[in-house]
Design a protein around this motif. Structure first.
Motif, PDB file in Angstrom:
ATOM      1  N   SER A 110       0.819  -1.216   0.000  1.00 25.93           N
ATOM      2  CA  SER A 110       0.000   0.000   0.000  1.00 25.93           C
ATOM      3  C   SER A 110       0.850   1.262   0.000  1.00 25.93           C
ATOM      4  N   GLU A 111       1.944   1.240   0.738  1.00 27.28           N
ATOM      5  CA  GLU A 111       2.782   2.445   0.802  1.00 27.28           C
ATOM      6  C   GLU A 111       3.313   2.807  -0.573  1.00 27.28           C
ATOM      7  N   ALA A 112       3.740   1.813  -1.335  1.00 25.18           N
ATOM      8  CA  ALA A 112       4.295   2.080  -2.667  1.00 25.18           C
ATOM      9  C   ALA A 112       3.235   2.522  -3.657  1.00 25.18           C
ATOM     10  N   SER A 113       1.961   2.211  -3.385  1.00 29.24           N
ATOM     11  CA  SER A 113       0.903   2.527  -4.342  1.00 29.24           C
ATOM     12  C   SER A 113      -0.057   3.593  -3.832  1.00 29.24           C
ATOM     13  N   GLY A 114       0.250   4.197  -2.689  1.00 27.22           N
ATOM     14  CA  GLY A 114      -0.613   5.238  -2.153  1.00 27.22           C
ATOM     15  C   GLY A 114      -1.858   4.719  -1.472  1.00 27.22           C
ATOM     16  N   GLY A 115      -1.902   3.407  -1.204  1.00 25.30           N
ATOM     17  CA  GLY A 115      -3.043   2.812  -0.535  1.00 25.30           C
ATOM     18  C   GLY A 115      -2.977   2.988   0.968  1.00 25.30           C
ATOM     19  N   VAL A 116      -3.793   2.244   1.682  1.00 24.77           N
ATOM     20  CA  VAL A 116      -3.859   2.343   3.141  1.00 24.77           C
ATOM     21  C   VAL A 116      -3.806   0.943   3.738  1.00 24.77           C
ATOM     22  N   LEU A 117      -2.788   0.712   4.597  1.00 19.58           N
ATOM     23  CA  LEU A 117      -2.594  -0.578   5.241  1.00 19.58           C
ATOM     24  C   LEU A 117      -2.737  -1.689   4.191  1.00 19.58           C
ATOM     25  N   SER A 118      -3.428  -2.760   4.535  1.00 16.92           N
ATOM     26  CA  SER A 118      -3.712  -3.798   3.532  1.00 16.92           C
ATOM     27  C   SER A 118      -5.164  -3.749   3.097  1.00 16.92           C
ATOM     28  N   MET A 119      -5.800  -2.582   3.324  1.00 15.20           N
ATOM     29  CA  MET A 119      -7.209  -2.416   2.974  1.00 15.20           C
ATOM     30  C   MET A 119      -7.390  -2.143   1.489  1.00 15.20           C
ATOM     31  N   TRP A 120      -6.511  -1.332   0.898  1.00 16.48           N
ATOM     32  CA  TRP A 120      -6.543  -1.116  -0.548  1.00 16.48           C
ATOM     33  C   TRP A 120      -5.147  -0.772  -1.031  1.00 16.48           C
ATOM     34  N   TYR A 121      -4.812  -1.278  -2.225  1.00 19.87           N
ATOM     35  CA  TYR A 121      -3.459  -1.109  -2.761  1.00 19.87           C
ATOM     36  C   TYR A 121      -3.444  -1.569  -4.211  1.00 19.87           C
ATOM     37  N   SER A 122      -2.327  -1.342  -4.890  1.00 19.86           N
ATOM     38  CA  SER A 122      -2.137  -1.851  -6.246  1.00 19.86           C
ATOM     39  C   SER A 122      -0.669  -2.162  -6.464  1.00 19.86           C
ATOM     40  N   TYR A 123      -0.379  -2.873  -7.535  1.00 20.73           N
ATOM     41  CA  TYR A 123       1.003  -3.213  -7.866  1.00 20.73           C
ATOM     42  C   TYR A 123       1.060  -3.694  -9.306  1.00 20.73           C
ATOM     43  N   ASP A 124       2.255  -3.692  -9.869  1.00 18.60           N
ATOM     44  CA  ASP A 124       2.499  -4.196 -11.213  1.00 18.60           C
ATOM     45  C   ASP A 124       3.262  -5.507 -11.137  1.00 18.60           C
ATOM     46  N   TYR A 125       2.897  -6.425 -12.005  1.00 14.71           N
ATOM     47  CA  TYR A 125       3.614  -7.698 -12.101  1.00 14.71           C
ATOM     48  C   TYR A 125       3.507  -8.170 -13.539  1.00 14.71           C
ATOM     49  N   GLY A 126       4.658  -8.339 -14.206  1.00 16.95           N
ATOM     50  CA  GLY A 126       4.625  -8.695 -15.618  1.00 16.95           C
ATOM     51  C   GLY A 126       3.817  -7.676 -16.395  1.00 16.95           C
ATOM     52  N   PRO A 127       2.949  -8.105 -17.309  1.00 13.99           N
ATOM     53  CA  PRO A 127       2.170  -7.155 -18.117  1.00 13.99           C
ATOM     54  C   PRO A 127       0.844  -6.742 -17.489  1.00 13.99           C
ATOM     55  N   VAL A 128       0.691  -6.943 -16.163  1.00 15.46           N
ATOM     56  CA  VAL A 128      -0.590  -6.668 -15.508  1.00 15.46           C
ATOM     57  C   VAL A 128      -0.430  -5.615 -14.423  1.00 15.46           C
ATOM     58  N   HIS A 129      -1.377  -4.676 -14.394  1.00 16.32           N
ATOM     59  CA  HIS A 129      -1.549  -3.787 -13.251  1.00 16.32           C
ATOM     60  C   HIS A 129      -2.682  -4.358 -12.412  1.00 16.32           C
ATOM     61  N   PHE A 130      -2.357  -4.805 -11.198  1.00 16.74           N
ATOM     62  CA  PHE A 130      -3.340  -5.381 -10.285  1.00 16.74           C
ATOM     63  C   PHE A 130      -3.834  -4.321  -9.312  1.00 16.74           C
ATOM     64  N   VAL A 131      -5.139  -4.316  -9.064  1.00 12.71           N
ATOM     65  CA  VAL A 131      -5.749  -3.382  -8.116  1.00 12.71           C
ATOM     66  C   VAL A 131      -6.575  -4.182  -7.120  1.00 12.71           C
ATOM     67  N   SER A 132      -6.252  -4.043  -5.842  1.00 15.04           N
ATOM     68  CA  SER A 132      -7.001  -4.715  -4.784  1.00 15.04           C
ATOM     69  C   SER A 132      -7.972  -3.729  -4.162  1.00 15.04           C
ATOM     70  N   LEU A 133      -9.257  -3.978  -4.376  1.00 17.82           N
ATOM     71  CA  LEU A 133     -10.296  -3.074  -3.889  1.00 17.82           C
ATOM     72  C   LEU A 133     -10.613  -3.332  -2.418  1.00 17.82           C
ATOM     73  N   ASN A 134     -11.055  -2.295  -1.739  1.00 16.80           N
ATOM     74  CA  ASN A 134     -11.620  -2.421  -0.401  1.00 16.80           C
ATOM     75  C   ASN A 134     -13.133  -2.520  -0.565  1.00 16.80           C
ATOM     76  N   THR A 135     -13.674  -3.700  -0.383  1.00 13.50           N
ATOM     77  CA  THR A 135     -15.121  -3.887  -0.546  1.00 13.50           C
ATOM     78  C   THR A 135     -15.861  -3.819   0.790  1.00 13.50           C
ATOM     79  N   GLU A 136     -15.144  -3.513   1.876  1.00 13.82           N
ATOM     80  CA  GLU A 136     -15.736  -3.629   3.210  1.00 13.82           C
ATOM     81  C   GLU A 136     -15.998  -2.294   3.898  1.00 13.82           C
ATOM     82  N   THR A 137     -15.144  -1.296   3.718  1.00  7.27           N
ATOM     83  CA  THR A 137     -15.242  -0.046   4.477  1.00  7.27           C
ATOM     84  C   THR A 137     -14.939   1.150   3.577  1.00  7.27           C
ATOM     85  N   ASP A 138     -15.104   2.327   4.147  1.00 11.30           N
ATOM     86  CA  ASP A 138     -14.585   3.579   3.576  1.00 11.30           C
ATOM     87  C   ASP A 138     -15.212   3.996   2.261  1.00 11.30           C
TER      88      ASP A 138
END
Length: 444
Positions: free
Chosen positions: A217-245
């Motif tokens: 999260s720190e590298a992607s501007g997210g918050v804790l492990s609640m929401w974040y993103s990262y790049d791996y190979g040819p994919v940009h992955f985005v982990s959504l927060n479906t629970e809060t906020d």
């Protein structure tokens, strides 16, 4: 690469020694440790930087005075944005089965007979055969909040969470284990957690989850492990927060029990602003062919389409060209056609198993990895079995491919073939048989 581990006792340092040879761990890094519940151990984390891409590293964790672990190994991230890889995707996987962990209470949707062992066994086989490069667990990790049903008098939340982590260690010690937050991460449901402040105050509002898991999260501007993103190979992955906020979030103010405070990890509106900014940046980099761009945008989160489509999220997916959204929560499998606001992109559907140059995302629910709760069902004309939880629109109404839906225990594999092809496969956990597959391709 971040390494995380647990010790029952405190240590002077949180050290990882690592190198390119098991007999010559030439590098060392010190991390941090936290304790969120007194008397229940310490959680350590350290970041390994400046690794040679695509290389096998050996490592051990511990402390010079307290001793070190055995030596483990992993392969560092690929060097470029075209490298092929495979990620195992699933949500809602519990710990062991009803034989090894029988319940004396069957309340709140708990099942008498259940198992997560077939999925765990299949994951081990896939890891051992180098068929997967990492795992993405889309929420509801281990179901430690249901452990009270084994013995309501005992405090079993932490022992169960530790048990799950030890059970998965052969996998998590050698390939990355990425997680997204689910509703079963919100708090402890044991009677002792409600009555005693020590447990109630320290095991509410996703505390255990955010201490045990350190996502990027720190590298992607997210918050804790609640929401974040990262790049791996040819994919940009985005982990959504479906629970809060976000307005109307399931745990917007209270946790899963409805009793304990939850949410508000950032100022109001920040999560949705972050999500749009992250998707926009990935889309613009792809559109401009900026150096290091990723040609695929894959989003994922615990809850399915019906829970995340509001607050402009579906419009964001469409505007910024999200290719695929993967979720859990529904304890079975469903797949949609590419669609936006119930309009199917028929031109993209070469057939039911191949979408080419789709202009809208496809939605996949893969929450049947095996857990101690009854099967969730979608709202249908046949009605809902007594006691089942209704999930409204796991995929957009009118877009589901009914003949590929299944209630069999299964996990998904996202095979990223190259910059123009993704191959999704659903494997039955008990035997590895292919239950469904989908190709997503692009002209460029």
């Amino acid at each position: 690469m971040r390494v995380m581990w647990f010790t029952q006792d405190d240590t002077a340092t949180s050290t990882v020694e690592y190198g390119l040879s098991a007999r010559n761990l030439t590098d060392s890094v010190s991390g941090e440790r936290t304790q969120y519940l007194q008397d229940f151990g310490f959680h350590h984390s350290a970041m390994l930087s400046n690794l040679i891409p695509g290389s096998r590293y050996f490592y051990r964790v511990g402390d010079a005075s307290g001793g070190f672990s055995s030596v483990f190994q992993f392969i560092s991230n690929p060097e470029n944005n075209t490298q092929s890889f495979t990620v195992a995707c699933y949500g809602d996987m519990g710990y062991l089965d009803s034989v090894q962990r029988p319940k004396i209470l069957n309340v709140g949707g708990l099942k008498k007979d259940w198992t997560a062992v077939p999925s765990r066994t299949l994951l081990e086989s896939l890891k051992d055969s180098n068929a997967i490069d990492f795992v993405w667990h889309l929420g509801d990790i281990g179901y430690s909040d249901d452990a009270f049903a084994e013995d309501p008098i005992k405090f079993l939340y932490e022992p169960t969470y530790n048990g799950y982590m030890n059970w998965m260690q052969n996998i998590t010690s050698s390939i990355p284990y990425m997680v997204s937050v689910g509703n079963h991460e919100s708090e402890c449901h044991s009677p002792i957690c409600v009555v005693e402040g020590k447990y109630r105050d320290n095991l509410s509002n996703f505390t255990a989850y955010n201490h045990r898991w350190k996502m990027p999260s720190e590298a992607s501007g997210g918050v804790l492990s609640m929401w974040y993103s990262y790049d791996y190979g040819p994919v940009h992955f985005v982990s959504l927060n479906t629970e809060t906020d976000y307005p109307g979030a399931p745990e917007e103010n209270k946790g899963d029990s409805g009793l304990l405070a939850a949410g508000h990890f950032a100022p109001d509106g920040e999560y949705l602003r972050w999500l749009e900014a992250d998707l926009k940046a990935a889309s613009e980099a792809r559109g401009n062919r900026t150096a290091g761009y990723r040609n695929w945008i894959v989003a994922g989160g615990h809850r399915p389409y019906g829970d995340i489509k509001g607050n402009g999220v579906e419009e964001m997916f469409q505007k910024y060209g999200v290719d695929l959204y993967i979720s859990g929560h529904l304890h079975s499998y469903m797949r949609s056609a590419p669609s936006f606001k119930y309009s199917v992109d028929h031109k993209a559907m070469i057939n039911r198993n191949h979408y080419h140059d789709a202009t809208s995302p496809a939605y996949i629910v893969v929450g049947g990895a095996g857990c101690d709760e009854m099967t969730y069902v979608a709202l249908t004309n046949e009605g809902v079995p007594e006691g089942a939880e209704v999930i409204n629109e796991p995929v957009p109404f009118g877009t589901a491919l009914d003949d590929v839906s299944t209630d069999k225990e299964a996990i998904g594999l996202l095979n990223v073939v190259n910059t123009t092809a993704l191959h999704w496969v659903l494997l039955e956990s008990s035997n590895g048989n292919v239950l469904d597959e989908l190709w997503l391709t692009k002209s460029s």
